[in-house]
Design a protein around this motif. Sequence first.
Motif, PDB file in Angstrom:
ATOM      1  N   LEU A  74       0.935  -0.207  -4.574  1.00 18.43           N
ATOM      2  CA  LEU A  74       1.478   0.176  -3.269  1.00 18.43           C
ATOM      3  C   LEU A  74       0.275   0.346  -2.346  1.00 18.43           C
ATOM      4  O   LEU A  74      -0.646   1.100  -2.664  1.00 18.43           O
ATOM      5  CB  LEU A  74       2.263   1.488  -3.361  1.00 18.43           C
ATOM      6  CG  LEU A  74       2.676   2.111  -2.021  1.00 18.43           C
ATOM      7  CD1 LEU A  74       3.580   1.178  -1.229  1.00 18.43           C
ATOM      8  CD2 LEU A  74       3.387   3.451  -2.263  1.00 18.43           C
ATOM      9  N   ARG A  75       0.274  -0.399  -1.262  1.00 15.55           N
ATOM     10  CA  ARG A  75      -0.845  -0.255  -0.328  1.00 15.55           C
ATOM     11  C   ARG A  75      -0.325  -0.032   1.087  1.00 15.55           C
ATOM     12  O   ARG A  75       0.412  -0.846   1.627  1.00 15.55           O
ATOM     13  CB  ARG A  75      -1.742  -1.480  -0.334  1.00 15.55           C
ATOM     14  CG  ARG A  75      -2.953  -1.266   0.621  1.00 15.55           C
ATOM     15  CD  ARG A  75      -3.651  -2.548   1.013  1.00 15.55           C
ATOM     16  NE  ARG A  75      -3.815  -3.390  -0.130  1.00 15.55           N
ATOM     17  CZ  ARG A  75      -3.564  -4.702  -0.113  1.00 15.55           C
ATOM     18  NH1 ARG A  75      -3.190  -5.302   0.995  1.00 15.55           N
ATOM     19  NH2 ARG A  75      -3.696  -5.415  -1.211  1.00 15.55           N
ATOM     20  N   PHE A  76      -0.726   1.083   1.648  1.00 15.34           N
ATOM     21  CA  PHE A  76      -0.365   1.321   3.045  1.00 15.34           C
ATOM     22  C   PHE A  76      -1.291   0.522   3.937  1.00 15.34           C
ATOM     23  O   PHE A  76      -2.510   0.633   3.845  1.00 15.34           O
ATOM     24  CB  PHE A  76      -0.420   2.816   3.363  1.00 15.34           C
ATOM     25  CG  PHE A  76       0.708   3.560   2.719  1.00 15.34           C
ATOM     26  CD1 PHE A  76       2.012   3.320   3.126  1.00 15.34           C
ATOM     27  CD2 PHE A  76       0.485   4.457   1.696  1.00 15.34           C
ATOM     28  CE1 PHE A  76       3.076   3.972   2.517  1.00 15.34           C
ATOM     29  CE2 PHE A  76       1.538   5.118   1.092  1.00 15.34           C
ATOM     30  CZ  PHE A  76       2.836   4.875   1.505  1.00 15.34           C
ATOM     31  N   ASP A  77      -0.673  -0.293   4.745  1.00 14.25           N
ATOM     32  CA  ASP A  77      -1.408  -1.189   5.611  1.00 14.25           C
ATOM     33  C   ASP A  77      -1.653  -0.446   6.926  1.00 14.25           C
ATOM     34  O   ASP A  77      -0.944  -0.631   7.905  1.00 14.25           O
ATOM     35  CB  ASP A  77      -0.501  -2.415   5.809  1.00 14.25           C
ATOM     36  CG  ASP A  77      -1.254  -3.563   6.402  1.00 14.25           C
ATOM     37  OD1 ASP A  77      -2.388  -3.350   6.862  1.00 14.25           O
ATOM     38  OD2 ASP A  77      -0.694  -4.669   6.423  1.00 14.25           O
ATOM     39  N   ASP A  78      -2.660   0.440   6.878  1.00 19.95           N
ATOM     40  CA  ASP A  78      -2.813   1.399   7.981  1.00 19.95           C
ATOM     41  C   ASP A  78      -3.966   1.031   8.905  1.00 19.95           C
ATOM     42  O   ASP A  78      -4.900   1.808   9.080  1.00 19.95           O
ATOM     43  CB  ASP A  78      -2.992   2.821   7.417  1.00 19.95           C
ATOM     44  CG  ASP A  78      -4.169   2.921   6.451  1.00 19.95           C
ATOM     45  OD1 ASP A  78      -4.706   1.865   6.049  1.00 19.95           O
ATOM     46  OD2 ASP A  78      -4.565   4.047   6.098  1.00 19.95           O
ATOM     47  N   THR A  79      -3.873  -0.169   9.470  1.00 16.69           N
ATOM     48  CA  THR A  79      -4.972  -0.595  10.341  1.00 16.69           C
ATOM     49  C   THR A  79      -4.744  -0.247  11.803  1.00 16.69           C
ATOM     50  O   THR A  79      -5.639  -0.396  12.612  1.00 16.69           O
ATOM     51  CB  THR A  79      -5.187  -2.121  10.229  1.00 16.69           C
ATOM     52  OG1 THR A  79      -3.929  -2.763  10.400  1.00 16.69           O
ATOM     53  CG2 THR A  79      -5.780  -2.483   8.891  1.00 16.69           C
ATOM     54  N   ILE A  92       8.266   6.580   2.589  1.00 18.07           N
ATOM     55  CA  ILE A  92       8.187   5.277   1.914  1.00 18.07           C
ATOM     56  C   ILE A  92       8.070   5.454   0.402  1.00 18.07           C
ATOM     57  O   ILE A  92       8.751   4.791  -0.379  1.00 18.07           O
ATOM     58  CB  ILE A  92       6.997   4.465   2.485  1.00 18.07           C
ATOM     59  CG1 ILE A  92       7.327   3.997   3.922  1.00 18.07           C
ATOM     60  CG2 ILE A  92       6.667   3.277   1.589  1.00 18.07           C
ATOM     61  CD1 ILE A  92       6.140   3.411   4.690  1.00 18.07           C
ATOM     62  N   GLN A  93       7.233   6.419  -0.017  1.00 16.69           N
ATOM     63  CA  GLN A  93       7.072   6.644  -1.465  1.00 16.69           C
ATOM     64  C   GLN A  93       8.372   7.126  -2.099  1.00 16.69           C
ATOM     65  O   GLN A  93       8.758   6.701  -3.186  1.00 16.69           O
ATOM     66  CB  GLN A  93       5.962   7.664  -1.714  1.00 16.69           C
ATOM     67  CG  GLN A  93       4.600   7.120  -1.336  1.00 16.69           C
ATOM     68  CD  GLN A  93       3.491   8.123  -1.579  1.00 16.69           C
ATOM     69  OE1 GLN A  93       3.277   8.568  -2.699  1.00 16.69           O
ATOM     70  NE2 GLN A  93       2.798   8.503  -0.522  1.00 16.69           N
ATOM     71  N   PHE A 101      11.405   2.073  -8.789  1.00 12.71           N
ATOM     72  CA  PHE A 101      10.095   1.475  -9.057  1.00 12.71           C
ATOM     73  C   PHE A 101       8.985   2.511  -8.910  1.00 12.71           C
ATOM     74  O   PHE A 101       9.168   3.535  -8.260  1.00 12.71           O
ATOM     75  CB  PHE A 101       9.833   0.303  -8.108  1.00 12.71           C
ATOM     76  CG  PHE A 101      10.841  -0.805  -8.258  1.00 12.71           C
ATOM     77  CD1 PHE A 101      10.749  -1.692  -9.312  1.00 12.71           C
ATOM     78  CD2 PHE A 101      11.882  -0.942  -7.354  1.00 12.71           C
ATOM     79  CE1 PHE A 101      11.674  -2.719  -9.463  1.00 12.71           C
ATOM     80  CE2 PHE A 101      12.819  -1.966  -7.497  1.00 12.71           C
ATOM     81  CZ  PHE A 101      12.716  -2.846  -8.554  1.00 12.71           C
ATOM     82  N   ASP A 102       7.868   2.200  -9.525  1.00 10.18           N
ATOM     83  CA  ASP A 102       6.701   3.053  -9.362  1.00 10.18           C
ATOM     84  C   ASP A 102       5.485   2.137  -9.299  1.00 10.18           C
ATOM     85  O   ASP A 102       5.520   1.020  -9.788  1.00 10.18           O
ATOM     86  CB  ASP A 102       6.601   4.026 -10.545  1.00 10.18           C
ATOM     87  CG  ASP A 102       5.841   5.286 -10.161  1.00 10.18           C
ATOM     88  OD1 ASP A 102       5.165   5.285  -9.109  1.00 10.18           O
ATOM     89  OD2 ASP A 102       5.898   6.256 -10.919  1.00 10.18           O
ATOM     90  N   TRP A 103       4.425   2.616  -8.690  1.00 12.10           N
ATOM     91  CA  TRP A 103       3.260   1.765  -8.471  1.00 12.10           C
ATOM     92  C   TRP A 103       2.172   2.092  -9.476  1.00 12.10           C
ATOM     93  O   TRP A 103       2.107   3.196 -10.007  1.00 12.10           O
ATOM     94  CB  TRP A 103       2.749   1.939  -7.039  1.00 12.10           C
ATOM     95  CG  TRP A 103       2.764   3.359  -6.592  1.00 12.10           C
ATOM     96  CD1 TRP A 103       1.753   4.273  -6.672  1.00 12.10           C
ATOM     97  CD2 TRP A 103       3.886   4.061  -6.009  1.00 12.10           C
ATOM     98  NE1 TRP A 103       2.173   5.482  -6.174  1.00 12.10           N
ATOM     99  CE2 TRP A 103       3.466   5.385  -5.762  1.00 12.10           C
ATOM    100  CE3 TRP A 103       5.190   3.691  -5.669  1.00 12.10           C
ATOM    101  CZ2 TRP A 103       4.305   6.359  -5.201  1.00 12.10           C
ATOM    102  CZ3 TRP A 103       6.029   4.652  -5.111  1.00 12.10           C
ATOM    103  CH2 TRP A 103       5.583   5.965  -4.882  1.00 12.10           C
TER     104      TRP A 103
END
Length: 573
Positions: A74-79, A92-93, A101-103
């Motif tokens: 899981l990657r937060f695309d925090d740009t 979201i989590q 699901f789990d990451w």
Amino acid sequence: MNSSAVAPAKSSDFIRDIINDDLEAGRHKKVITRFPPEPNGFLHIGHAKSICLNFGIALEYREKLPDSGTRCHLRFDDTDPIKEDTLFEDGIQEDIRWLGFDWDGLYHASDYFEKMYEYAEHLITAGKAYVCSLSDPEIKEYRGSVTTPGRESPYRTRSVEENIDLFRRMRAGEFKDGEHVLRGKADMSNPNMKMRDPLLYRIRHTEHHMTGATWCIYPMYDYAHPISDAIEGITHSICTLEFENNRELYDWVVDNLIDYAKFPSCPHQYEFARLNLNYTVMSKRRLLELVEGKHVRGWDDPRLPTIAGLRRRGYTPESIRAFCTSVGVAKANSTVDMAQLEFCIRDDLNHKAPRVLAVLKPLKVVIENYPDTDVEELDASYWPHDVPKEGTRKVPFCREIYIEQDDFMLEPPKDYFRLAPGKEVRLRYAYCITCTDIIKDSNGAVVEVRCTYDPDTRPGSNPVNRKVKGTIHWVSARHAVDAEVRLYDRLLLEEAAPAGKDSEFLHSINPNALQVLNNCKLERSLATSQPGDRFQFERQGYFIADSKDSKPGAPVFNRIVTLKDSWARSQKK
Ligand code: ATP
Ligand code: MG
């Protein structure tokens, strides 16, 4: 992924075909995917499709390649520091976990800001990037159009030394927003506009929810995404079709950095069709507008296609996963009918939701020949014959009951088999009653129906074999539990929200997407129902005790879905 993760769905599609080819040809020995949401809103059913795909692939291939390191991040695309928030990250989590699901690792694009900066300096040194000082409108103008090639920026020929100096000063905060940008030195005449010296960095004097005030320059999505993938060793970077044109740039970034950065993988991007559903909206901008404009009651409003909204509405994770499987993974965009989602929840709840009796719009019936003080406890099954489950409860029967207003008609047409003056009807699990009289109010509306019952029609006690065509539901007036029931329907009246200006879609909101009924009468057994309990109200639909507002003793129920596709029928009329 932990043990709560679900069993992989056995499905096949072009992405799994590509993965199989890659494994067979030895291009990869493991599969690493990621789900990369931007933490600027809540997830919706479209994201669920991407979640099922990315996490589903990791689960499936880990089964095939047990010790390979196959996984999904899981990657937060925090740009973009302006729109993002930790509140959304928590939501979201929660939604991903709820979906089952789990990451295998939680990351942020911002974890790599320092690396990205270093790589940018490398690109400058290699003559692959430069600081451009054109204004935003000038950059746009120089870029040309689909039919005309772009023109090179006058700053394109700056020396490496000057570029490094300017870029360091950009980082140090010496310039205002918009004064300079870092651009890739790609190809201003490329037919793909994305390749015309793409922006890699811009100045934003804004604090970031993860990195605070550390940075005043932020990488662009097209630069940050391939680098994040490559650093994490992603093998298959799966995204939606609108990123097809970005793929060339994705490869450009990876190719120009891989030797220097020694990435653990050379990731590739693959695009699949995004999920669109009719009669609703899915873009985050529009969802945000609905929430902030108070057109709905929050991100978890059951009218919304958000995961939080669907959860509160009463959808199960199983039904949403089944829906995503049924939609499949294709290369061409299409719109899926809301009826398909509704089919999936009915199919799931059919064998999960006990049947009970509830009267939503009550009409009082007095059974004149039934003694006032008597109460009979009648057996009622929780399950229909075709659901292989057992369980019953007692429903009390007495002189005064409620039936549905719709189940009585003063002047019925010929084919009406419910209650009407002089007509007989069977009460579910109880006796047959015949209407003998009615009481009207001063406006002429029927407020009470008088009946007689036939004691010989008690179920199970050698009932008289009489031809009574209609069976209706009812509850005992004395034992009924008062409840609020919220009837939900489609968010929009039109299949597709009007394109065009943003707020125009607000005009097509279905005013009956929520109807609140305050005077509903539930059977006694529902007095103790807990928030989250689901039932089928016989003849009405599937309902859930609201997770926030329902309390034992004071239930509030949401309609999850009707029993049949009533929308299609009402539209045909
Ligand atoms: P939206 O366009 O709805 O505002 P987004 O694409 O900006 O959403 P992200 O947070 O960037 O939202 O999405 C995370 C991931 O989910 C991305 O990989 C994106 O491709 C995928 N995704 C978003 N919407 C859909 C959809 N409707 N169907 C399938 N996948 C989707
Ligand atoms: Mg996005």
